[in-house]
Design a protein around this motif. Structure first.
Motif, short mmCIF file in Angstrom:
data_model
loop_
_atom_site.label_atom_id
_atom_site.label_comp_id
_atom_site.label_asym_id
_atom_site.label_seq_id
_atom_site.Cartn_x
_atom_site.Cartn_y
_atom_site.Cartn_z
N GLN A 44 1.35 2.66 11.14
CA GLN A 44 0.38 1.76 11.78
C GLN A 44 0.88 1.34 13.16
O GLN A 44 2.10 1.19 13.34
CB GLN A 44 0.21 0.48 10.94
CG GLN A 44 -0.64 0.64 9.72
CD GLN A 44 -0.86 -0.70 9.01
OE1 GLN A 44 -0.43 -1.75 9.48
NE2 GLN A 44 -1.52 -0.64 7.88
N ARG A 70 -0.01 4.27 -0.02
CA ARG A 70 -0.50 5.30 0.89
C ARG A 70 0.04 5.10 2.30
O ARG A 70 0.47 6.04 2.96
CB ARG A 70 -2.04 5.30 0.92
CG ARG A 70 -2.60 6.21 2.00
CD ARG A 70 -4.08 6.34 1.92
NE ARG A 70 -4.44 7.14 0.76
CZ ARG A 70 -5.69 7.45 0.44
NH1 ARG A 70 -6.69 7.02 1.17
NH2 ARG A 70 -5.94 8.21 -0.60
N CYS A 71 0.03 3.85 2.76
CA CYS A 71 0.50 3.58 4.12
C CYS A 71 2.00 3.89 4.23
O CYS A 71 2.45 4.43 5.24
CB CYS A 71 0.23 2.12 4.48
SG CYS A 71 -0.25 1.93 6.19
N CYS A 84 -7.62 -3.46 2.40
CA CYS A 84 -6.96 -3.38 3.71
C CYS A 84 -8.01 -3.23 4.81
O CYS A 84 -8.83 -2.31 4.78
CB CYS A 84 -6.01 -2.19 3.72
SG CYS A 84 -5.40 -1.82 5.35
N CYS A 144 0.84 -1.20 0.00
CA CYS A 144 0.00 0.00 0.00
C CYS A 144 0.88 1.25 0.00
O CYS A 144 1.50 1.57 1.02
CB CYS A 144 -0.91 0.00 1.23
SG CYS A 144 -1.95 1.48 1.29
N LEU A 183 2.29 7.69 4.34
CA LEU A 183 1.89 8.20 5.66
C LEU A 183 3.01 7.97 6.68
O LEU A 183 3.30 8.84 7.51
CB LEU A 183 0.63 7.47 6.13
CG LEU A 183 -0.69 7.96 5.54
CD1 LEU A 183 -1.80 6.94 5.80
CD2 LEU A 183 -1.08 9.31 6.13
N TYR A 196 -7.62 -2.31 7.89
CA TYR A 196 -7.45 -1.13 8.75
C TYR A 196 -8.23 0.06 8.19
O TYR A 196 -8.92 0.76 8.92
CB TYR A 196 -5.97 -0.73 8.85
CG TYR A 196 -5.13 -1.68 9.64
CD1 TYR A 196 -5.17 -1.70 11.02
CD2 TYR A 196 -4.27 -2.55 8.99
CE1 TYR A 196 -4.39 -2.56 11.74
CE2 TYR A 196 -3.48 -3.42 9.71
CZ TYR A 196 -3.54 -3.43 11.08
OH TYR A 196 -2.75 -4.30 11.79
N CYS A 197 -8.07 0.30 6.88
CA CYS A 197 -8.75 1.47 6.31
C CYS A 197 -10.25 1.25 6.25
O CYS A 197 -11.01 2.20 6.43
CB CYS A 197 -8.18 1.82 4.94
SG CYS A 197 -6.93 3.10 5.04
N GLY A 216 -4.80 4.31 -1.60
CA GLY A 216 -4.63 3.25 -0.61
C GLY A 216 -5.05 1.91 -1.19
O GLY A 216 -5.70 1.84 -2.23
N SER A 217 -4.70 0.85 -0.48
CA SER A 217 -5.13 -0.49 -0.89
C SER A 217 -6.62 -0.63 -0.62
O SER A 217 -7.13 -0.16 0.39
CB SER A 217 -4.34 -1.52 -0.07
OG SER A 217 -5.01 -2.73 -0.05
S1 SF4 Z 1 -4.37 1.37 6.64
FE1 SF4 Z 1 -4.34 -0.03 4.88
S2 SF4 Z 1 -5.25 0.95 3.08
FE2 SF4 Z 1 -4.96 2.42 4.75
S3 SF4 Z 1 -3.16 3.41 4.18
FE3 SF4 Z 1 -2.55 1.74 5.57
S4 SF4 Z 1 -2.29 -0.17 4.42
FE4 SF4 Z 1 -3.18 1.43 3.09
#
Ligand code: SF4
Length: 268
Positions: A65, A53-54, A254, A51, A57, A256-257, A250-251
């Protein structure tokens, strides 16, 4: 894609939760204006592959995370295997698991082997051409075929399952990437490296009648034919991602999202 991102307040103190988790770091962030090498670990490159995006971030904006629980039993197996193979390294003898499997190798003896295995403070590393990314990772072991002088990447794994261990599950792609990244790093450090990597896979037996304070393991030696051709371009993509001011996608798979989106509907 959304335009980047709120500016990170330079005066922001690192926020630390009661658990010790820091949801907002202000150090070790990628600065597109800086030219000094920026360290990206093997596991962060894997995060980028999963991912973008992750990864962004985390490495660019300092929001990572929350960590999972430590795999203490797996770490204990790793540590004991390292000691065991170090004994064979000192004597330059072939370990019985290799003899049984017809693999003619001895553990590689090199002054930097402990540095390469220390993922926290060093690891095996290389600055990736045309970037300022220093890719690094802590490998478990390296073996050498004394006849050809080819090195082989070795990784120790531990699990407990009723069926035989394999490398066939889709989630094990990360294991394969791991081996290929180390093959690439060793080659960039000037070594001749075989495409064949080995997983020393320990499977804890849970079918006995008593525990008696002992857990025994079946140990398998699984070869894997790696192809590290993707590594350099993946790092280049990660580098371009870090330099951009646009938040990557992002994925979609996932959890988490998905959780975050569902929770936000109730919170906001
Ligand atoms: S939480 Fe999941 S989808 Fe969201 S940014 Fe992280 S890996 Fe990507």
């Amino acid at each position: 894609m959304k335009n980047l991102i709120k500016h990170i307040d330079p005066a922001l103190e690192e926020i630390k939760s009661l658990s010790g988790y820091r949801p907002q770091r202000v150090r070790n962030l990628y600065d597109p204006l800086a030219i000094k090498p920026f360290k990206v670990s093997r596991s962060k490159l894997e995060l980028f592959l999963k991912c973008a995006r992750c990864f962004y971030l985390d490495r660019r904006l300092g929001v990572a995370q929350p960590p999972g629980y430590p795999f203490s039993l797996n770490n204990a197996v790793d540590s004991l295997l390292k000691k065991e193979f170090d004994g064979y390294r000192t004597e330059q003898k072939t370990h019985p698991i290799c003899l049984v499997n017809g693999v003619e190798v001895v553990p590689f003896s090199h002054p930097d082997i402990d540095k390469w295995r220390d993922s926290l403070h060093a690891g095996i590393q290389c600055i990736v051409p045309n970037t300022n990314i220093m890719l690094y990772g802590g490998l478990d072991d390296v073996w050498i075929n004394p006849k050809t002088n080819e090195l082989m990447v070795v990784d120790y794994k531990a699990t407990s399952k009723a069926t035989a261990v394999t490398l066939d599950a889709p989630w094990q792609i990360g294991y394969k990437h791991q081996a290929e990244i180390y093959q690439w790093l060793l080659r960039k450090n000037g070594f001749i490296v075989s495409n064949t990597a080995y997983f020393v896979y320990c499977n804890g037996k849970a079918d006995g009648n008593n525990f008696d304070g002992r857990l025994s393991f079946d140990i398998s030696l699984l070869p894997y034919e790696g192809d590290a051709a993707w590594v350099e371009s993946a790092v280049m993509n990660a580098y371009n991602c870090l330099r951009s001011d646009v938040m990557p996608s992002g994925s979609e798979s996932c959890d988490y999202c998905l959780y975050l989106k569902a929770a936000q509907k109730h919170i906001l």
